[in-house]
Design a protein around this motif. Structure first.
Motif: not given
Length: 452
Positions: A69-73, A87-89
């Motif tokens: 999992l390497d993409r910000n969503r 900044a959500h974990p």
């Protein structure tokens, strides 16, 4: 050919997973064979319990392929968790990976040491072919309802029978009114009629074929070579294709020529020295599977109509026109053919029998105006058994069909095709080529296209 990627939910129970989604591939997306071979984009997201690490995997048999999992969503955090994504974990919960998928591959989630299998994939064309015995493929869900015809569930209506009688009568009359020569109708049998032992359905007692044979008995110029194609020493139809083999095309040519020609020459002797080589052939049914299925076929190697090709308007399917001239053929007769795709392999044999061949891809439909202008020695109409439920006509307007094809291509592609054909026509003084190029030119300008 286009393909769909379909996924079956495996129903895994995953207490560690809060939610997940596979955005792509979508079951509505069409892929070409080239695209599938290059790879399919997998995109989605997974939300797990906060302390857990998740990896995506594809399992193929005993082999595993892992993605992280390497993409910000942020869209997922906002809409699914209904909280601020900043900044959500779990912000990096997305993935996007190009992968060369194979049917049967399974997508799953690896959560610490647990492996959950979630989706199993298939790759399918629409419509899929019908699987017969011994690897033979047949048409299924086609517009002509081949299965229903074979089983006797679909028959010719009273109107269709009347249309066939009218067509056959007019075809015979054309010999007296439009040209001074001979004519014939060749009906290519469906391969399930020739090889019923490989077909998964039983033939009906009374089918469209029996109806057609009954109404055509009074006509002597009809060829329906089922028995000849069954009794050949070589296989007459392709395993992964709807069409006959080269050997089947040769047999159809021999039967046709023997009916039409007053000659003592043994037509088979013309092809006695032909050389064949075995090749793996995909065919128009094999390409409806993924991976495409191939079968060993004997392909003609030492003869072709292409060296004798004067003109080809290069349209696909209906509206295609070819002119072939071979000065070393058995005779100098001009043979005009209004046929279907079954004729294409026959051309490699017919070009050695008839001095000039003009082929129109019309599936038996006849443009009477062309016969009057060309004044051929022989006219052949050719259609396929599965097309019998669509009686052809002698009022066909080829220019209208070509106009529609050019419009479908669009102006840039149509212009390129037109100029290419114009260049071909300049290279020959054959009157038939000039006539057909004029036909294409009229269709081109009737389409509203212009040459700058």
């Amino acid at each position: 050919m286009s393909y769909f990627v379909k996924a079956q939910l495996l129903g895994a129970v995953m207490p560690e997973i809060v939610n997940w989604c596979l955005d792509a591939p979508s079951p509505q997306t069409l892929y070409s064979l080239k695209e599938l071979e290059q790879g399919v984009w997998f995109q989605g997201w997974v939300l797990s319990q906060s302390v857990l690490t998740v990896e995506i995997f594809i399992r193929r048999g005993a082999d595993y392929f892992f993605w992280t999992l390497d993409r910000n969503r942020p869209d997922v955090i906002n809409k699914v968790l209904k909280t601020d994504a900043h900044a959500h974990p779990k912000l990096t919960c997305g993935f996007r990976q190009l992968f060369r998928l194979q049917p049967g591959d399974i997508l799953g989630f690896a959560v610490n040491t647990r492996y959950y299998e979630v989706l199993q994939f298939s790759i399918e064309a629409e419509p899929r072919p019908l699987e017969g015995r011994n690897g033979w493929l047949f048409l299924d869900n086609d517009t002509n309802k081949s299965i229903e015809q074979y089983c006797g569930a679909l028959l010719l209506s009273t109107q269709q029978i009347a249309a066939w009688k009218s067509y056959l009568t007019e075809l015979t009359m054309l010999q007296k009114t439009a040209f001074n020569g001979k004519s014939a109708l060749l009906v290519a049998p469906s391969k399930e009629l020739v090889f019923p032992q490989y077909y998964p359905y039983a033939k009906g007692e009374f089918t469209v074929m029996e109806q057609f044979l009954a109404l055509s008995q009074q006509y002597t110029n009809i060829i329906f070579p089922i028995e000849q194609l069954q009794s050949m020493p070589e296989r007459s139809f392709r395993v992964t294709d709807t069409h006959w083999t080269y050997a089947g095309a040769r047999e159809a040519t021999v039967v046709l020529a023997e009916l039409l020609l007053d000659t003592a020459t043994d037509i088979r002797n013309i092809f006695a020295k032909d050389v064949y080589a075995q090749h793996k052939v995909m065919g128009d049914l094999g390409n409806k599977l993924y991976p495409p299925r191939y079968a060993d076929e004997q392909v003609l190697r030492n003869a072709s109509h292409k060296p004798f090709l004067l003109y080809d308007n290069m349209l696909s399917n209906f509206g295609r026109v070819k002119v072939i001239k071979n000065d070393n053929a058995l005779n100098t007769l001009h043979c005009v053919i209004f046929g279907s795709s079954s004729v294409y392999t026959m051309l490699d044999f017919l070009c050695r029998v008839f001095g000039t061949i003009t082929f129109f891809h019309t599936a038996g439909n006849i443009d009477k105006s062309l016969i009057s202008q060309l004044a051929p020695d022989i006219v052949i109409a050719q259609t396929n058994c599965r097309f019998l439920i669509r009686p052809p006509s002698v009022e066909y307007d080829l220019r209208r069909v070509i106009t529609e094809k050019l419009l479908q291509l669009g102006e840039p592609a149509a212009t390129e095709l037109f100029l290419s054909c114009k260049k071909q026509a300049r290279g020959t003084e054959h009157k038939t080529v000039a006539l057909l190029q004029d036909l294409l030119e009229k269709a081109f300008y009737h389409s509203g296209f212009k040459i700058e």
